[in-house]
Design a protein around this motif. Structure first.
Motif, short mmCIF file in Angstrom:
data_model
loop_
_atom_site.label_atom_id
_atom_site.label_comp_id
_atom_site.label_asym_id
_atom_site.label_seq_id
_atom_site.Cartn_x
_atom_site.Cartn_y
_atom_site.Cartn_z
N GLY A 21 0.81 -1.21 0.00
CA GLY A 21 0.00 0.00 0.00
C GLY A 21 0.84 1.26 0.00
N GLN A 22 1.95 1.25 0.74
CA GLN A 22 2.83 2.41 0.78
C GLN A 22 3.55 2.59 -0.55
N ALA A 23 3.91 1.48 -1.20
CA ALA A 23 4.56 1.56 -2.51
C ALA A 23 3.63 2.21 -3.52
N VAL A 24 2.35 1.87 -3.46
CA VAL A 24 1.38 2.48 -4.35
C VAL A 24 1.27 3.98 -4.08
N ASN A 25 1.36 4.38 -2.80
CA ASN A 25 1.32 5.80 -2.46
C ASN A 25 2.53 6.54 -3.02
N PHE A 26 3.70 5.90 -2.98
CA PHE A 26 4.88 6.50 -3.60
C PHE A 26 4.63 6.71 -5.09
N TYR A 27 4.03 5.70 -5.71
CA TYR A 27 3.73 5.78 -7.15
C TYR A 27 2.82 6.96 -7.45
#
Length: 430
Positions: A41-47
C-alpha cells in the motif's frame, strides 16, 4: 523599533492571522514517511505522489505493454504465435486486453516485487479467464516451517477468494475450490516468511525526501512564501499608525502589478532590507534532483531519457537499448516465465520444454540492432547463412546455407597479381 515584513508577488490584502499547514496525520502518508520497510500500500502511495517513481514505473511498464506474447520451444527457439495459451493471453477476459493485464502485472512487480493473476475455470483444464491482481489487493499468511505462503487472500477484483496451498507431484498451486486458482510471481525476500522486498526499499529515503521537500515548499507557499522585503521603522508609533503604514506599503509594493513603480513613504526614520533566498533554500532543489536521480538509477532508467541536460542524439539512441536490456526485457522475461509455470501445465505442456516469451521482431529498436549485428557478423565471414538465420526467430534453415563462403578475390599475402609468375597459383588443374 518596529519591524514589518512584506512578501512581494502577493495580492495586496490586509494582513491576516498567520496560516499554518497541517502536519501529516497518521495513516498511509505518515506510515511511508516514517516506516523502515515499504508495504504494498505504501509503494502504491509512492507511485501516486513521487514523480520519479511514477515516471520510472510508467516508462518500463509502457514498453512491456508493447510486447507480443508467443510460445517458444526452448530446444530450437521455434515460436508459436497461434497456440491456445497465446490466444488466452491476447484475450484474457471480457474486460481487459493483454496490454492492460501485462501492464498491471508489470506495475505491481516494479512496486512490490510481486505480481499475481487469478484464473477461472476447471483447475485441471485450460482457464476460461485470466485477471491481473492489482498491487495491495492481496494479503498472505506464511508457513513458519518453510517460509513460503500457505494462504493468499485476494481482497478485490473479479475473482476474490481465499486460496490455499496445495502440493502435489512437486507442483505447488494456490486454489480456492475446483474452479479458481491464483498464480504467484515473486521476487527476492530478505526475510523468510515475509512478502518480497519492494524495490523502493533501496531508495525509500530518497522518495521520502522528495515528498518532504515538496511538502516544505507547499507549506512555504501556503504561508505566503519567504519575506522579500523588511521595512524597519525606528520611530515609535501607535498601533493605528502602524496599520496605516502597513496598508500603504502593501498597496505600493505588493503584487506583480506594482513592479517598476516608485513610491514615497513619509517617515522620520525608515530602513528597507531585502530578504533574498539563501543557499539553504536552494538546497531543496538540489536534493530533490539528487533523490530523483537515485530513484531512476534504482529502476535502471538511463538518465538521458529523463534529463534534458544529459541527452544527446547518440546517447539517447544508446539509452533506449539500455532501457530494454536492463529494465524492460528482464521484467518481461520474469513475468512471462511466471505465467508459464501457472498456465502451461493446464494445457498439458511441460514448462521444462516450452516457455512463454515475446516476439523480438515486434520490438523495432531491438530488431534494428539485431540486423546491424548480423551484418557485422556476415562481413567477418566466419559463419554460414544458416547460422545467421538461426539468430532470427521464425527463420528455417535453407538448402545450401551450411556452406561457408569467402570472396573469390582473396589471395595469399605477398602474392603479386600483376605478374605472370603466379599463374600456377590460380590454375585449378594443378
Amino acid at each position: 523599533m518596529n519591524i514589518f515584513g512584506l512578501t512581494l508577488g502577493r495580492k495586496a490584502t490586509k494582513p491576516s492571522a498567520e496560516k499554518t499547514v497541517a502536519s501529516p496525520v497518521r495513516g498511509a502518508l505518515a506510515d511511508f514517511l516514517l516506516s523502515s520497510d515499504i508495504t504494498p500500500g505504501q509503494a502504491v502511495n509512492f507511485y501516486k505522489t513521487v514523480g520519479p517513481v511514477a515516471v520510472s514505473v510508467e516508462m518500463i511498464a509502457g514498453e512491456v505493454e508493447k510486447l507480443t506474447p508467443v510460445l517458444i520451444r526452448k530446444s530450437d527457439k521455434k515460436i508459436d504465435s497461434a497456440h491456445d495459451v497465446v490466444s488466452l493471453l491476447l484475450g484474457p477476459n471480457g474486460f481487459e486486453s493483454f496490454e492492460q493485464v501485462i501492464g498491471t502485472l508489470a506495475r505491481s512487480y516494479l512496486l512490490t516485487a510481486s505480481a499475481k493473476v487469478t484464473l477461472s475455470g476447471n483447475i485441471n483444464r485450460p482457464p476460461l479467464e485470466l485477471f491481473a491482481v492489482r498491487a495491495g489487493a492481496t494479503s498472505s499468511q506464511y508457513d513458519q516451517n518453510d517460509g513460503f505462503a500457505r494462504l493468499i487472500h485476494v481482497t478485490s477484483g473479479p475473482i476474490q477468494g481465499v486460496y490455499l496451498r496445495e502440493e502435489k507431484r512437486n507442483r505447488v498451486r494456490y486454489l480456492d475450490g475446483a474452479m479458481r486458482e491464483v498464480g504467484l510471481i515473486q521476487g527476492y525476500a530478505s526475510r523468510s516468511g515475509a512478502d518480497p522486498d519492494s524495490p523502493l526499499n533501496a531508495c525509500a529515503m530518497d522518495a521520502r525526501q522528495s515528498v518532504l521537500s515538496r511538502q516544505h515548499n507547499l507549506g512555504v507557499l501556503s504561508n505566503g512564501g519567504r519575506l522579500s522585503l523588511v521595512f524597519l521603522f525606528k520611530d515609535s508609533v501607535g498601533e493605528e499608525e502602524m496599520n496605516a503604514r502597513r496598508e500603504r506599503i502593501h498597496e505600493d509594493f505588493s503584487g506583480s502589478g506594482n513592479a517598476g513603480k516608485i513610491s514615497v513613504i513619509q517617515s522620520g526614520d525608515l530602513e528597507i532590507k531585502e530578504a533574498a533566498k539563501g543557499k539553504v533554500d536552494m538546497d531543496f532543489s538540489v536534493l530533490d534532483r539528487a533523490s530523483g536521480d537515485a530513484i531512476y538509477t534504482r529502476f535502471k532508467i538511463p538518465l538521458p531519457l529523463v534529463r534534458q541536460d544529459a541527452a544527446t542524439y547518440d546517447n539517447m539512441r544508446q539509452s533506449v537499448f539500455q532501457l530494454y536490456d536492463r529494465a524492460v526485457l528482464p521484467l518481461a522475461r520474469t513475468l512471462l516465465a511466471g505465467l508459464s509455470r501457472v498456465l502451461l501445465p493446464r494445457y498439458g505442456i511441460d514448462p521444462a520444454e516450452y516457455v512463454l516469451g515475446y516476439d523480438e521482431q515486434s520490438i523495432a529498436p531491438l530488431y534494428d540492432r539485431m540486423i546491424e549485428v548480423l551484418e557485422k557478423r556476415k562481413k567477418i565471414g566466419v559463419e554460414t547463412i544458416n547460422e545467421l538465420r538461426a539468430e532470427i526467430p521464425g527463420r528455417e534453415p535453407i538448402e545450401g546455407g551450411d556452406a561457408l563462403y569467402q570472396p573469390s578475390t582473396l589471395v595469399p599475402v605477398g602474392t603479386d597479381i600483376f605478374t605472370t609468375d603466379n599463374e600456377t597459383v590460380f590454375d585449378l588443374k594443378t
